[in-house]
Design an enzyme around this catalytic site. Sequence first.
Site, PDB file in Angstrom:
ATOM      1  N   ASN A 212      47.365  55.048  51.387  1.00  9.42           N
ATOM      2  CA  ASN A 212      45.321  55.689  51.976  1.00  9.42           C
ATOM      3  C   ASN A 212      45.401  56.877  51.673  1.00  9.42           C
ATOM      4  O   ASN A 212      44.200  56.676  51.724  1.00  9.42           O
ATOM      5  CB  ASN A 212      45.993  55.621  53.499  1.00  9.42           C
ATOM      6  CG  ASN A 212      44.871  55.152  54.326  1.00  9.42           C
ATOM      7  OD1 ASN A 212      44.074  54.638  53.733  1.00  9.42           O
ATOM      8  ND2 ASN A 212      45.269  54.992  55.981  1.00  9.42           N
ATOM      9  N   ASP A 221      40.896  51.019  54.762  1.00  5.06           N
ATOM     10  CA  ASP A 221      41.071  49.807  55.991  1.00  5.06           C
ATOM     11  C   ASP A 221      40.990  48.236  55.524  1.00  5.06           C
ATOM     12  O   ASP A 221      41.116  47.314  56.283  1.00  5.06           O
ATOM     13  CB  ASP A 221      39.679  50.397  56.609  1.00  5.06           C
ATOM     14  CG  ASP A 221      40.523  51.325  57.588  1.00  5.06           C
ATOM     15  OD1 ASP A 221      40.970  51.343  58.253  1.00  5.06           O
ATOM     16  OD2 ASP A 221      39.094  51.792  58.109  1.00  5.06           O
ATOM     17  N   GLU A 248      49.844  50.288  59.400  1.00  8.08           N
ATOM     18  CA  GLU A 248      50.465  48.479  58.304  1.00  8.08           C
ATOM     19  C   GLU A 248      51.352  47.621  58.789  1.00  8.08           C
ATOM     20  O   GLU A 248      51.942  47.328  58.121  1.00  8.08           O
ATOM     21  CB  GLU A 248      50.665  49.656  57.257  1.00  8.08           C
ATOM     22  CG  GLU A 248      52.563  50.165  57.391  1.00  8.08           C
ATOM     23  CD  GLU A 248      51.775  51.625  58.328  1.00  8.08           C
ATOM     24  OE1 GLU A 248      53.276  52.416  57.364  1.00  8.08           O
ATOM     25  OE2 GLU A 248      51.424  52.247  58.581  1.00  8.08           O
TER      26      GLU A 248
END
Length: 329
Positions: A212, A221, A248
């Site tokens: 990320n 996302d 996650e």
Amino acid sequence: MSTDSAAPSLHEDAMPRRLGSLRLRLGLGVPLLTCAIVAVFEWSLGGFVVPAEGMARTAWLVLLLSAAQLLLIEMLMLRPLRRLAAGCEAMESAPVPLTPEDATPAPGLAAELDRIGHAMRRARGSLWQQDQHARELRRELTQQRLLLEQAQLALEANQRELASLARTDALTGLANQRAFDEALRREFKRAQRQRGLLALAVLDLDEFKAFNHHHGTAVGDAALQSVAGLLNERFKRDTDVVARLGGEEFVALLPGVGMAEAQGVLEQLRDDLRALRLPQGEGHLTLSVGLAAASPAHPYLSAQALMQAADEALYIAKHAGRDRLSLAA
């Protein structure tokens, strides 16, 4: 004397003369008719016994009956006729009424009539205004009712949306933690009651924070949404429950599925994720899985115990090098 003044006088004299002539004819005709009736009646009884005595008795009988009949005729017919004639004479001799043009109401009566007419016009106007107000009020009530119904429908839709949001993850569309906890308690009790199978897998993306940070939140996302899509494709049964616990971490609850069957499906899921090569077909995002399964041969005391076993298996998979599936003991 003129002709117009003489005509009523002649008419007034004619009516009494007609009544007198009628009374005379009745005075002659009634005794004769009565005599004939009595004679026939006497003859029907067998004739006269003594002619002289029979004639006298018949004469008296005729006189009495005739007098009685004339008296009744006088009371029942002639007197009403005489009163009727007098009424007609009075009507004919009455003065001619004034014509409408000549008849003018008194000043006080005219003013009173004007006031009454004005009051009636005001009353009609007030009634018309009240009717208009009533119609406007009905229209407003109809509009308010429609607005209220629309607001009610909107409120129900918002309530359904809020209820859905309360049980759905906003990013992925999967069930959230609350919905999963309810499903876990329900399915665990059912498996205990029916002595059935229940598999529970906890899934976690490897090194997702670094992924990320390197690719950005938007790409992260999108990756989470791709994983949710893979879970929905692999677990399509109505009884399967797939949820996002947060970040996650995902979970899959599989009623009626044992350890071996669940392991095969989850290994295929890991292969599918590697084949996607997230992000954008260039990366290498992997998945670690901890799997626990309850069965009559391997029961758990509670739903929390089953969840803890799956978490411990995931912990082992992470510390064993990630990108693998670990089975609960």
